[in-house]
Design a protein around this motif. Sequence first.
Motif, PDB file in Angstrom:
ATOM      1  N   PHE A  27       2.541  -4.780  -0.156  1.00  0.00           N
ATOM      2  CA  PHE A  27       1.840  -3.966  -1.148  1.00  0.00           C
ATOM      3  C   PHE A  27       0.460  -4.550  -1.431  1.00  0.00           C
TER       4      PHE A  27
ATOM      5  N   GLN B  86       2.218  -0.597   1.925  1.00  0.00           N
ATOM      6  CA  GLN B  86       1.617   0.466   1.135  1.00  0.00           C
ATOM      7  C   GLN B  86       0.474  -0.115   0.306  1.00  0.00           C
TER       8      GLN B  86
ATOM      9  N   SER C 101      -1.308   8.701   2.104  1.00  0.00           N
ATOM     10  CA  SER C 101      -0.069   9.234   1.550  1.00  0.00           C
ATOM     11  C   SER C 101      -0.344  10.191   0.397  1.00  0.00           C
TER      12      SER C 101
ATOM     13  N   ALA D 292       0.039   4.487   3.230  1.00  0.00           N
ATOM     14  CA  ALA D 292       1.368   4.037   3.664  1.00  0.00           C
ATOM     15  C   ALA D 292       1.390   3.975   5.175  1.00  0.00           C
ATOM     16  N   LYS D 293       1.820   2.833   5.696  1.00  0.00           N
ATOM     17  CA  LYS D 293       1.935   2.705   7.144  1.00  0.00           C
ATOM     18  C   LYS D 293       3.109   3.521   7.693  1.00  0.00           C
TER      19      LYS D 293
ATOM     20  N   LYS E 244       5.299   6.845   6.331  1.00  0.00           N
ATOM     21  CA  LYS E 244       5.482   7.860   5.299  1.00  0.00           C
ATOM     22  C   LYS E 244       6.846   8.537   5.366  1.00  0.00           C
TER      23      LYS E 244
ATOM     24  N   ARG F 279       7.952  11.897  -2.236  1.00  0.00           N
ATOM     25  CA  ARG F 279       8.362  10.909  -1.240  1.00  0.00           C
ATOM     26  C   ARG F 279       9.880  10.790  -1.116  1.00  0.00           C
TER      27      ARG F 279
END
Length: 224
Positions: free
Chosen positions: A25, A73, A104, A127-128, A130, A172
């Motif tokens: 993060f 993220q 994202s 976000a790597k 999603k 999400r």
Amino acid sequence: LGSRWQDTFARDLHPELTGEKGADFVMANPPFNIKDWARNEDDPRWRYGVPPVNNANYAWIQHILSKLAPGGQAGVVMANGSMSSNSGGEGQIRAEIVEADLVSCMVALPTQLFRSTGIPVCVWFFAKDKGKRAGEVLFIDARGLGHMVDRAERALSDDDIARISGTFHTWRGIDSDAATGDYADVPGFCYSATLAEIKAADYALTPGRYVGAAEVEDDGEPIE
């Protein structure tokens, strides 16, 4: 966090923080629109394009992306111009980041949240991975939220924050006390756009372009 004070762009004190060893993060509020910064066109962090000479906004964004782990993220506060600027190649960099499916959520915030400036700001969420929302971006227009604490400063209430975060968590598919059930677009507040829709808008990421206008309640009076 290093052995001495240092300029992130001039000398990266944490080169090991990348890839599998990257951050899960990142939260950042970098300075906006820096015109004088240490720019190296060959810097490996500029994976999506070399940031322009006179603005470091996309240098900050790419620096942060370079530090994320594969499932990492990030939430980054930026000046509103970053969402739609095309100067100095910024539009192409933004397009590359969008097409890499790293964005994202985009949140447009109201004015006067900072005592030092009245300008409105936005928050980029990256976000790597999603998950089921791959190929989509959530847009939230929160410009109408908040209340004035005094003549100079606005604040978001707990309910405002819960509405924003709950909308994102529902979108999400994250369990949240703030919201339950399936996500649905709300005219004037939130909209889930596909990458094709964003491409059709020339990769502008301004929420107001996507959320539309809020529905107005009919008061029963004929328009005439």
